[in-house]
Scaffold this active site. Structure first.
Site, PDB file in Angstrom:
ATOM      1  CD  GLU A  32      -7.326 -21.636  -4.688  1.00 22.29           C
ATOM      2  OE1 GLU A  32      -6.244 -22.263  -4.668  1.00 22.29           O
ATOM      3  OE2 GLU A  32      -7.662 -20.870  -5.616  1.00 22.29           O
ATOM      4  CB  ALA A  39      -1.089 -15.133  -6.870  1.00 24.16           C
ATOM      5  CE  LYS A  49       3.217  -3.931  -5.807  1.00 28.14           C
ATOM      6  NZ  LYS A  49       3.658  -5.158  -6.509  1.00 28.14           N
ATOM      7  CB  ILE A 185       8.369  -9.714 -10.586  1.00 23.06           C
ATOM      8  CG1 ILE A 185       6.870  -9.789 -10.880  1.00 23.06           C
ATOM      9  CG2 ILE A 185       8.697 -10.562  -9.352  1.00 23.06           C
ATOM     10  CD1 ILE A 185       6.376 -11.184 -11.209  1.00 23.06           C
ATOM     11  N   GLY A 279       9.230 -13.943 -15.001  1.00 19.00           N
ATOM     12  CA  GLY A 279       7.861 -13.950 -15.497  1.00 19.00           C
ATOM     13  C   GLY A 279       7.020 -15.046 -14.873  1.00 19.00           C
ATOM     14  CG  ASP A 320      -2.415 -13.924 -13.447  1.00 17.84           C
ATOM     15  OD1 ASP A 320      -2.773 -12.787 -13.797  1.00 17.84           O
ATOM     16  OD2 ASP A 320      -1.719 -14.145 -12.438  1.00 17.84           O
ATOM     17  CG  HIS A 453      -1.469  25.894  -5.643  1.00 23.33           C
ATOM     18  ND1 HIS A 453      -0.338  25.648  -6.381  1.00 23.33           N
ATOM     19  CD2 HIS A 453      -1.145  26.869  -4.750  1.00 23.33           C
ATOM     20  CE1 HIS A 453       0.628  26.442  -5.961  1.00 23.33           C
ATOM     21  NE2 HIS A 453       0.160  27.204  -4.972  1.00 23.33           N
TER      22      HIS A 453
END
Length: 483
Positions: A32, A39, A49, A185, A279, A320, A453
């Site tokens: 890496e 990502a 977020k 995005i 994208g 991905d 409820h």
């Protein structure tokens, strides 16, 4: 040359395959070049977020008077927001790196790996003073992820622009911003910057934003984002140029004519900053796959079978670069499949039929299964039911006026899809996912269990109850209460 039982190229979800192998005493390696965790941790899900949560808090404060609460918003310390999130996510990445380095039977290579042959990789170290090394693996797992796509816009090479990687940690909030791209995005970042007070303009090629969602969802998201952004749907950015005040953008109707979709004439926009959210593309071009038997498709995604093995024996791929489901939770699921197949020869196959996803705009969106348009396109027979959020008492209390739950099912009750727009949609979808994945996959799997409820889950129950074959419905109609 060092040799390993398994080499994983990529330090995100795929690194869990190497960790599992090391725990069994196998010699494993991870390659890496960037922050550990992929990502999601430092350039995607988590920081975005976290930013959106701040926007949600701002919106709650602004809406307080609607509920009889006096509240004042004095200031937004933008730099503090982004710096604190940056520190948090990069600390997590550093902790993950330390965890890998401390793992027995696992070696971490910090650099970029590319194939020399089908089993050998050359690693160019991040340390410029260090020589490259070659390592060999009996099994190789490709999990190098993707990166933002930069479209061919005239003049782009001469102007400064942001991608989703850059936009998350800006030191200063732009006064004005043009976002090119109407997918999830762009929609999420448009909501964030717009809620914080930036003048946002969005350009999207399709007639609505988030066009891959169910049509009803796309319409609500487009309408709701107009509270925060100026939206030009049906337009495509054609050229950009540097201007004294920032950047100028020319956009034309995306269909190339004067139809009602795009409008009658090009538009000229100007803003302090330009954000491209058009994208993502797979990082397969970094791997020198031409030295192997690993094939890619026309979009450069790795070709895999149902077990996630590539066209080269004992070379696997996930995340991905496979391109099937571009979500972190999908990559984690694929990691489980690859781990089982590599370590246990389990012959497990992927099944994306109940793979959910969410969009963290305001209101939130969550979906699983097919859209109505997809079902109509292939001629699948189905029934549908849509109920507003105020079909549940708590939805009525929260005044989620634009929220709804839409259910699609076969006449025999098999769930084909569910689409939720409203508060906590990303959480509410989960009981539908469980029903589709773990139960018989029918409407009754949702309606038979007792729902709390008053809770928002009652709106999910109410939508499924519309399609239930049970004659003992207990779903009350609250939609007219207080009107």
């Amino acid at each position: 040359m060092d040799e390993y039982d398994i080499i994983v190229v990529g330090g995100g979800s795929g690194s869990q395959v190497a960790t599992a192998a090391a725990e069994r005493g196998l010699e494993a390696a991870v390659i890496e070049r960037g922050p550990l965790g992929g990502a999601c941790i430092t350039r995607g899900c988590i920081p975005s977020k976290a930013l959106i949560h701040r926007a949600d808090v701002l919106e709650e404060i602004r809406r307080a008077p609607e509920f009889g609460i006096t509240a004042e918003l004095e200031d937004v310390d933008y730099g503090e927001i982004t710096s604190s999130i940056h520190d948090t996510v990069y600390e997590k990445a550093e902790n993950q790196e330390s965890s890998l380095e401390e793992s027995e039977s696992l070696t971490l290579y910090r650099g970029e790996g590319r194939f020399v042959d089908e089993r050998t990789l050359e690693v160019d170290s991040n340390d410029r003073d260090a020589d490259s090394v070659e390592i060999r693996g009996e099994t190789v797992v490709l999990a190098v992820g993707g990166r933002p796509m930069v479209p061919p816009i005239d003049g782009l090479e001469d102007v400064d622009f942001l991608t989703s990687d850059d936009a998350l940690f800006l030191d200063d909030q732009p006064d004005s911003l043009v976002i090119v791209g109407g997918g999830y995005i762009g929609a999420e970042l448009g909501y964030f910057f717009g809620a914080l007070g930036t003048e946002v303009t969005m350009i999207g090629r399709s007639e609505t934003l988030v066009p891959r969602e169910d049509d009803d969802v796309s319409e609500v998201v487009t309408d709701s984002l107009e509270r925060y952004c100026d939206i030009y749907a049906g337009y495509e950015a054609e050229s950009v140029e540097e201007r004294h005040a920032g950047v100028g953008i020319t956009a034309e109707p995306s269909d190339g004519d004067d139809s009602d979709v795009g409008g009658e004439a090009p538009i000229e926009l100007e803003a302090d900053a330009l954000l491209l959210a058009t994208g993502r593309r797979p990082n397969t071009d970094t791997l020198s796959l031409e030295a192997t038997g690993v094939e890619t498709d026309d979009s450069e995604y790795v070709v895999v079978d149902d077990r996630l093995e590539t066209t080269c024996d004992d070379v696997w791929a996930l995340g991905d670069i496979v391109g099937e489901q571009p979500f972190k939770h999908a990559a984690d699921y694929e990691t489980q499949i690859v781990t089982a197949n590599v370590l246990d020869d389990a012959e497990r196959e992927v099944d994306y039929g109940a793979m959910p996803h969410a969009i963290f705009t305001s209101p939130q969106v969550a979906s699983v299964g097919r859209t109505e348009g997809e079902l109509e396109e292939v001629g699948t027979e189905y029934e549908s039911a849509t109920v507003p959020f105020d079909a549940a008492p708590l939805g009525m209390i929260l005044e989620a006026d634009d929220g709804f739950v839409k259910v699609l099912a076969r006449p025999d009750g098999e769930i084909l899809g569910c689409h939720i727009v409203g508060p906590q949609a990303s959480t509410l979808i989960q009981e539908v996912v469980v029903a589709m994945e773990s139960g018989s996959g029918t409407v009754e799997d949702v309606t038979d269990p007792v729902h709390v409820h008053p809770a928002l889950s009652e709106v999910v129950y109410a939508a499924f109850d519309e399609l239930s074959s049970s004659e003992y419905s207990t779903a009350p109609d609250w939609s007219d209460v207080g009107r």
